[in-house]
Design a protein around this motif. Structure first.
Motif, short mmCIF file in Angstrom:
data_model
loop_
_atom_site.label_atom_id
_atom_site.label_comp_id
_atom_site.label_asym_id
_atom_site.label_seq_id
_atom_site.Cartn_x
_atom_site.Cartn_y
_atom_site.Cartn_z
N ALA A 37 0.82 -1.21 0.00
CA ALA A 37 0.00 0.00 0.00
C ALA A 37 0.85 1.26 0.00
CB ALA A 37 -0.93 -0.01 1.21
N ARG A 38 2.02 1.20 0.61
CA ARG A 38 2.89 2.38 0.67
C ARG A 38 3.36 2.82 -0.72
NH1 ARG A 38 7.42 -0.90 3.95
NH2 ARG A 38 5.50 -1.95 4.53
N TYR A 39 3.28 1.91 -1.69
CA TYR A 39 3.77 2.22 -3.04
C TYR A 39 2.66 2.60 -4.01
CZ TYR A 39 8.20 0.38 -1.43
OH TYR A 39 9.37 0.17 -0.74
N PHE A 40 1.42 2.67 -3.55
CA PHE A 40 0.32 3.03 -4.44
C PHE A 40 0.50 4.43 -5.04
CE2 PHE A 40 -2.74 -0.06 -2.11
CZ PHE A 40 -2.06 -1.13 -2.68
N PRO A 41 0.92 5.44 -4.25
CA PRO A 41 1.16 6.76 -4.87
C PRO A 41 2.28 6.73 -5.91
CG PRO A 41 0.89 6.99 -2.51
CD PRO A 41 1.01 5.51 -2.78
N LEU A 42 3.29 5.89 -5.68
CA LEU A 42 4.37 5.77 -6.66
C LEU A 42 3.85 5.18 -7.96
CD1 LEU A 42 7.33 6.11 -7.34
CD2 LEU A 42 7.79 3.89 -6.27
N VAL A 43 2.95 4.21 -7.86
CA VAL A 43 2.31 3.67 -9.07
C VAL A 43 1.52 4.77 -9.77
CG1 VAL A 43 0.56 2.06 -9.92
CG2 VAL A 43 2.21 1.31 -8.19
N GLY A 44 0.82 5.59 -8.98
CA GLY A 44 0.10 6.72 -9.56
C GLY A 44 1.03 7.69 -10.26
N LEU A 45 2.20 7.89 -9.68
CA LEU A 45 3.20 8.76 -10.30
C LEU A 45 3.60 8.23 -11.67
CD1 LEU A 45 5.15 11.19 -9.95
CD2 LEU A 45 6.76 9.59 -8.91
N LEU A 46 3.79 6.93 -11.77
CA LEU A 46 4.16 6.32 -13.05
C LEU A 46 3.02 6.45 -14.07
CD1 LEU A 46 5.95 3.09 -11.78
CD2 LEU A 46 7.01 5.21 -12.61
N ILE A 47 1.79 6.25 -13.61
CA ILE A 47 0.64 6.39 -14.51
C ILE A 47 0.51 7.83 -14.99
CG2 ILE A 47 -1.87 6.22 -14.68
CD1 ILE A 47 -1.65 3.95 -12.55
N GLY A 48 0.69 8.77 -14.07
CA GLY A 48 0.65 10.18 -14.45
C GLY A 48 1.76 10.54 -15.42
N SER A 150 -3.66 12.17 -5.56
CA SER A 150 -5.01 11.63 -5.35
C SER A 150 -4.95 10.24 -4.74
CB SER A 150 -5.79 11.60 -6.66
OG SER A 150 -5.18 10.74 -7.61
N ARG A 151 -3.96 9.45 -5.13
CA ARG A 151 -3.83 8.11 -4.56
C ARG A 151 -3.33 8.17 -3.12
NH1 ARG A 151 -3.79 7.63 -9.90
NH2 ARG A 151 -4.45 5.66 -10.87
N THR A 152 -2.50 9.16 -2.82
CA THR A 152 -2.07 9.35 -1.44
C THR A 152 -3.26 9.67 -0.54
OG1 THR A 152 0.09 10.18 -2.15
CG2 THR A 152 -0.59 10.70 0.09
N GLY A 238 -11.63 3.85 -4.89
CA GLY A 238 -11.61 4.26 -6.28
C GLY A 238 -12.41 5.53 -6.52
N PHE A 239 -13.58 5.61 -5.90
CA PHE A 239 -14.40 6.81 -5.98
C PHE A 239 -13.62 8.02 -5.47
CE2 PHE A 239 -17.04 9.76 -3.58
CZ PHE A 239 -18.02 10.14 -4.49
N ALA A 240 -13.01 7.86 -4.30
CA ALA A 240 -12.27 8.97 -3.69
C ALA A 240 -11.11 9.40 -4.58
CB ALA A 240 -11.76 8.56 -2.31
N GLN A 241 -10.37 8.44 -5.13
CA GLN A 241 -9.24 8.79 -6.00
C GLN A 241 -9.69 9.64 -7.17
OE1 GLN A 241 -8.44 7.54 -9.35
NE2 GLN A 241 -6.70 8.96 -9.31
N GLN A 242 -10.81 9.28 -7.79
CA GLN A 242 -11.29 10.04 -8.94
C GLN A 242 -11.71 11.45 -8.54
OE1 GLN A 242 -11.85 8.91 -12.56
NE2 GLN A 242 -10.02 8.07 -11.61
N ILE A 243 -12.40 11.59 -7.43
CA ILE A 243 -12.82 12.91 -6.97
C ILE A 243 -11.60 13.77 -6.63
CG2 ILE A 243 -14.09 14.16 -5.18
CD1 ILE A 243 -15.84 12.65 -7.23
N PHE A 244 -10.62 13.18 -5.97
CA PHE A 244 -9.43 13.93 -5.59
C PHE A 244 -8.63 14.35 -6.84
CE2 PHE A 244 -9.40 11.21 -1.49
CZ PHE A 244 -10.42 12.00 -0.96
N GLU A 245 -8.53 13.46 -7.81
CA GLU A 245 -7.81 13.80 -9.04
C GLU A 245 -8.49 14.97 -9.76
OE1 GLU A 245 -6.66 11.83 -13.39
OE2 GLU A 245 -7.36 10.52 -11.77
#
Length: 258
Positions: A37-48, A150-152, A238-245
């Motif tokens: 879970a600690r690496y989920f924002p890093l995955v988001g960074l790669l997707i971004g 947003s993932r953070t 998932g809902f929260a991530q989309q709203i935050f993004e």
């Protein structure tokens, strides 16, 4: 810290949240997911980063609107619309049910209803129009910042809320996140808000404003989740991530319009 174990956890996060193939030696155990879970924002960074690269490359050939659509298609392809599915399921469930049991039942249904379809159309259209209206450098920088931050913010619910299903795809992830792991998510996901115009110089005012908006939305959404179902599910994340993004793009667009 065991570097090989940490690499395994990173690849576990990458394999869980994207369709990117991971090395076979990584293997899989349910407890890997909570550690990952600690690496989920890093995955988001790669997707971004992927979205930004596709966008900037497409700008050499197509208008901004088409370039944004291609970047969105790239992110949807690489994630399998993982978070967008959570957005649709949550809107269907919260919009179409009254009791906690009905909310969870509808949320678990793989079919999409009218509420979910409308929410998806609005969310994707907003993302498209906001990014297309931004200057290219700002749009690319915000793609990177928004996917990571947003993932953070979404994964922070693992620190404060309870997972409400006895079983579920997100159950292995949904153990309480430790303080060290949460600090890791903050460090990898939030600093990118400092560079909404590329990496020339940090913009502390923008970062502070975007972070304040994220905190308000996180609090409001968390309160709503607890009131309706007593905690969160994977779809809620998932809902929260989309709203935050989307909120980060809105702040970015409002910032240059004011």
């Amino acid at each position: 810290m065991n570097p090989l174990a940490e690499l395994r956890y990173f690849f576990t996060a990458l394999g869980y949240f994207t369709r990117v193939p991971v090395p076979r030696w990584v293997g899989f155990e349910p407890h890997y997911l909570n550690a990952a879970a600690r690496y989920f924002p890093l995955v988001g960074l790669l997707i971004g980063g992927l979205s930004a690269l596709v966008y900037l490359a497409a700008l050499h050939v197509f208008p901004a609107g088409v370039a944004v659509l291609l970047s969105m298609a790239a992110s949807l392809l690489v994630t399998g619309a993982f978070h967008e599915d959570g957005l649709a399921d949550c809107v269907d469930a919260f919009g179409g049910a009254y009791t906690r049991e009905d909310v969870l039942r509808i949320m678990h249904d793989s079919r999409i209803g009218a509420f979910g379809a409308i929410a998806l159309v609005i969310a994707l259209a907003l993302k498209w129009q906001m990014l297309a209206a931004l200057p290219p450098t700002r749009a690319a920088a915000l793609m990177i910042a928004a996917h990571a931050a947003s993932r953070t913010a979404a994964i922070s619910y693992l620190v404060t809320l309870d997972y409400v299903r006895a079983e579920g795809k997100a159950r292995p992830v949904a153990q309480r996140l430790g303080n060290r792991a949460f600090v890791c998510t903050l460090v990898s996901g939030l600093p990118w808000l400092l560079w909404p115009n590329g990496f020339a110089s940090p913009d502390w005012r923008f970062a502070g404003t975007a972070l304040a908006v994220l905190m308000v939305l996180r609090y409001a959404a968390g309160r709503y989740f607890v009131r309706r179902i007593g905690g969160y599910t994977g779809d809620c994340l998932g809902f929260a991530q989309q709203i935050f993004e989307l909120s980060i793009y809105m702040v970015g667009l409002a910032w240059i319009s004011s």
